[in-house]
Design a protein around this motif. Structure first.
Motif, mmCIF file in Angstrom:
data_model
loop_
_atom_site.group_PDB
_atom_site.id
_atom_site.type_symbol
_atom_site.label_atom_id
_atom_site.label_comp_id
_atom_site.label_asym_id
_atom_site.label_seq_id
_atom_site.Cartn_x
_atom_site.Cartn_y
_atom_site.Cartn_z
ATOM 1 N N ARG A 54 1.131 -1.252 0.134
ATOM 2 C CA ARG A 54 0.154 0.330 0.135
ATOM 3 C C ARG A 54 0.785 1.051 0.155
ATOM 4 O O ARG A 54 0.716 2.178 -0.555
ATOM 5 C CB ARG A 54 -1.248 0.051 1.233
ATOM 6 C CG ARG A 54 -1.874 1.104 1.059
ATOM 7 C CD ARG A 54 -2.859 0.671 2.626
ATOM 8 N NE ARG A 54 -3.680 2.011 2.320
ATOM 9 C CZ ARG A 54 -4.275 2.527 3.761
ATOM 10 N NH1 ARG A 54 -4.563 1.842 3.706
ATOM 11 N NH2 ARG A 54 -5.087 3.622 3.178
ATOM 12 N N ASN A 55 1.792 1.469 1.090
ATOM 13 C CA ASN A 55 3.036 2.020 0.477
ATOM 14 C C ASN A 55 3.677 2.500 -0.973
ATOM 15 O O ASN A 55 3.768 3.508 -0.553
ATOM 16 C CB ASN A 55 4.019 1.728 1.703
ATOM 17 C CG ASN A 55 2.952 2.901 3.620
ATOM 18 O OD1 ASN A 55 1.830 3.272 3.024
ATOM 19 N ND2 ASN A 55 4.139 2.777 4.634
ATOM 20 N N THR A 56 4.094 1.349 -0.929
ATOM 21 C CA THR A 56 4.966 1.797 -2.293
ATOM 22 C C THR A 56 3.520 2.078 -3.197
ATOM 23 O O THR A 56 4.189 2.778 -4.201
ATOM 24 C CB THR A 56 4.728 0.450 -2.464
ATOM 25 O OG1 THR A 56 5.742 -0.517 -1.971
ATOM 26 C CG2 THR A 56 5.566 0.328 -4.081
ATOM 27 N N ARG A 57 2.518 1.825 -3.434
ATOM 28 C CA ARG A 57 1.272 2.258 -4.696
ATOM 29 C C ARG A 57 1.209 3.929 -4.480
ATOM 30 O O ARG A 57 1.290 4.673 -4.940
ATOM 31 C CB ARG A 57 0.028 1.263 -4.282
ATOM 32 C CG ARG A 57 0.076 1.073 -5.537
ATOM 33 C CD ARG A 57 -1.839 0.405 -5.479
ATOM 34 N NE ARG A 57 -1.744 -0.746 -4.735
ATOM 35 C CZ ARG A 57 -2.648 -1.303 -4.452
ATOM 36 N NH1 ARG A 57 -3.227 -0.694 -3.771
ATOM 37 N NH2 ARG A 57 -2.480 -2.549 -4.165
ATOM 38 N N GLN A 58 1.515 4.202 -2.849
ATOM 39 C CA GLN A 58 0.936 5.859 -2.367
ATOM 40 C C GLN A 58 2.826 7.030 -3.026
ATOM 41 O O GLN A 58 2.251 7.384 -3.409
ATOM 42 C CB GLN A 58 0.831 5.478 -0.928
ATOM 43 C CG GLN A 58 0.320 6.916 -0.266
ATOM 44 C CD GLN A 58 -0.676 7.687 -0.790
ATOM 45 O OE1 GLN A 58 -1.524 7.138 -1.336
ATOM 46 N NE2 GLN A 58 -0.890 8.378 -1.651
ATOM 47 N N LYS A 59 3.818 5.676 -2.462
ATOM 48 C CA LYS A 59 4.321 6.607 -3.154
ATOM 49 C C LYS A 59 4.771 6.973 -4.473
ATOM 50 O O LYS A 59 5.534 7.598 -5.322
ATOM 51 C CB LYS A 59 5.907 5.815 -2.556
ATOM 52 C CG LYS A 59 7.072 6.228 -2.402
ATOM 53 C CD LYS A 59 8.605 5.283 -2.346
ATOM 54 C CE LYS A 59 9.721 6.916 -2.639
ATOM 55 N NZ LYS A 59 10.529 5.516 -2.609
ATOM 56 N N ARG A 60 3.989 5.738 -5.714
ATOM 57 C CA ARG A 60 4.154 6.403 -6.836
ATOM 58 C C ARG A 60 3.345 6.365 -6.957
ATOM 59 O O ARG A 60 3.809 7.700 -8.523
ATOM 60 C CB ARG A 60 3.919 4.647 -7.339
ATOM 61 C CG ARG A 60 4.787 4.257 -8.847
ATOM 62 C CD ARG A 60 4.672 2.876 -8.975
ATOM 63 N NE ARG A 60 5.161 2.496 -8.712
ATOM 64 C CZ ARG A 60 5.206 0.451 -8.717
ATOM 65 N NH1 ARG A 60 3.771 0.291 -8.890
ATOM 66 N NH2 ARG A 60 6.253 -0.125 -7.834
#
Ligand SMILES: [Zn+2]
Length: 273
Positions: free
Chosen positions: A4-10
């Motif tokens: 989820r964090n990775t997606r948000q960062k992207r």
């Protein structure tokens, strides 16, 4: 890091990237234009210019220079054809005519203007050549059109001398010569006409003129060039001198061909004058 964090960062990265101005494609490259650049044409020619400049380039083959009109080109077209007819014994004249006939033959099957939709620009350019063959447009008229544009450019103190402009200007003239497709059919109509007659036969017609589009014109010009370039190289000076001499005798801007000539052969009559 969780998915989820990775997606948000992207997502944050994409948003910040979109907010940055793209300096590569920022503004129209025409000096002094200042409008934002955009890939504004249906042909998608490039992303270097604003919509107005991109469309101008697409239609005329030049960023600044508009297309030459009939009045400008007519005296040159007439003189070029008259010179060709007087000099048919010349090697390079025969050579150009043979090459032009070769182009006609290699253009592939004739495609009705009704069926051009969906063809690529290069295929449409070939179809224009096939139409010239089908309608028996004299190759000398096409050669004359090229010579005419060469001479017009030579006499224009503000000419755009890039090859693209020349090719597009010739192609516009030649594309018009190839003309459209025409259909005519009869249909039975049951509604009575004003005099109460029914049923009756009405004649319906469909005329389709292929639009000359940017990339088609470029392909057409590129295809024509090798057929005429040696003739231009060897004889353009002579054709031009003939044009200047002929102009001294009268005004020749009212028609593209000398009297008695037209692109469609059925109308051609020997000049009785
Ligand atoms: Zn611009």
């Amino acid at each position: 890091m969780s998915t989820r964090n990775t997606r948000q960062k992207r997502r944050d990265e994409v948003v910040s990237k979109a907010k940055q101005p793209n300096h590569m494609y920022g503004y129209c490259r025409v000096i002094g234009c200042g409008k934002p650049a955009r890939a504004g044409t249906s042909d998608g020619l490039d992303t270097k210019y604003c919509r107005a400049h991109a469309e101008h380039l697409q239609r005329h083959g030049s960023l600044h220079k508009g297309s030459y009109g009939a009045k400008e080109l007519n005296p040159y077209r007439q003189a070029a054809l008259a010179w060709l007819l007087d000099n048919e014994h010349e090697f390079w004249v025969k050579n150009a005519i043979q090459r032009m006939q070769g182009l006609y033959q290699q253009a592939g099957p004739h495609v009705e203007a009704f069926r051009l939709r969906g063809l690529r620009p290069k295929e449409r350019a070939m179809a224009a050549l096939a139409r010239l063959r089908k309608h028996e447009v004299d190759p000398r008229l096409v050669i004359a059109a090229w010579l005419a544009v060469e001479m017009t450019l030579r006499d224009d103190p503000q000419a755009d001398l890039k090859p693209e402009f020349k090719r597009v200007q010739v192609a516009k003239v030649v594309h018009r010569m190839a003309s459209g497709s025409h259909k005519r059919w009869e249909r039975e109509v049951h509604a009575p006409d004003r005099l109460g007659r029914s049923p009756r036969i009405v004649v319906e017609e469909l005329h389709v003129y292929p639009r000359s589009r940017g990339r088609v014109l470029r392909h057409l010009g590129e295809a024509l060039e090798p057929a005429v370039e040696l003739l231009v190289h060897h004889h353009l000076d002579a054709v031009h001198a003939f044009k200047v001499e002929r102009d001294a005798k009268g005004k020749y801007d009212d028609r593209p061909y000398p009297k008695g000539w037209s692109a469609r052969p059925r109308k051609r009559q020997p000049d009785s004058a």
